[in-house]
Enzyme design. Sequence first.
Site: not given
Lengths: 196, 251
Positions: B11, B130
Amino acid sequence: MTAIVDYDTGNLRSVCNALGRIGAEYIITSDPKVIRSARRVLLPGVGEASSAMEKLRVRGLCEVLTTLTQPVLGICIGMQLMCRGSEEGDARCLGIFDTDVRRLMPCKEEGIKVPHMGWNRVEEISSPLFKGVDNGAFVYFVHSFAPDLCNETIASSQHGRKFSSALQKRNFYGTQFHPEKSGIVGDIILHNFMEL
Amino acid sequence: MVAKRIIPCLDVKEGRTVKGVNFVGLRDVGDAVELGREYARQGADELVYLDISATVEGRNTFTALVERIAQNINIPFTVGGGISTLDDAARLLDAGADKISINSAAVRNPALIDKIASKYGSQFVVLAIDTKNVDGRMLITTHGGRQITQRELFAWAREGEERGAGEILLTSMDHDGTRAGYPCELFAALSKHLSIPIIASGGAGSVNDIAEVLSTGKADAALAASIFHFGDTTVGKLKNELYKKGIEVRM
């Protein structure tokens, strides 16, 4: 100086970056005179074979490429264009390597997915290009078509069928995989090419 | 045989990696290039860099970072986060990314998949999905799981494939962050449903979990963050364990 042949098939950056990492000097060019006089020539390529072939023709590069005497390395589509012909777009290619490029076939039962994407082994390796590389080493592939085995095969790989993952004829070399994305093994192969 | 891939995910916020583990010898754990190079050295097969910046400056910093990653890393890498137009994809391709991943923007505008895939090829497009179990239906969520749509997982994944996505990166929001393992039956069913590779994400707590999703779950690759970032294992150790279990990995 290595001439990287620019024939507008998209991204040359990863090849340039890889040569930069191993400290090799290069020039990006589509000028036949510059290509002819370079110490080495690299023919990269992504995209579709018949349109890539057309781009070489339009730029008047076919004759110069087939008559080069210095070390030449074709990568992925670059190598496929050095073969006799390709099923992709029914392309007639440069005819340097005495083999044809055919589509890879998916097979759900065996888990064979096309495009062949990811790390696979190079086997039966035999060429100065692979000096210091272990037989069965992993390299990175992204392709849906591949050249058949022939007398000029210097590495084979298996994905559904067995195909030429590298070819050599005299000063002409080609890899179906991407040495510029193949980690340390790829760096060794590019380094070897720079020593030829 | 194509090796199963292990993909660490980093990230990035305002150009710096967050949640990075402090590997011995690494001078700057926040440097995305150094951390990526260390993962590559350990044997990572690919890297994913996810931009979680919320600002325009952060986005611009990320593009510059992608150029540095491309110059320094010798394995393929995917970038994601905030890609919503063809121009975004083009900018990251020019910077040197091998693949981009799109998620919410594709749900909002499915034609984005076709646009990017037809211009740059399917190998360039990773569709991140997702999903969440809502009353027994596997539904698509966006915005990090906060918004639930009425799209069904299997239909959406197939649509993504038909529109030209080259890979599916699937996260079960019911498992993400739990470190309790992946829903392997779900992954195996989706793998049977599609012809393109599936990357399993979210839920790995142990080597066994990853081995499980790559074998019974039939996933082609496993993406993991915390298992590496918290220093539980290294990519090298993980791949050694997988190899011992008879899973084909690049050593």
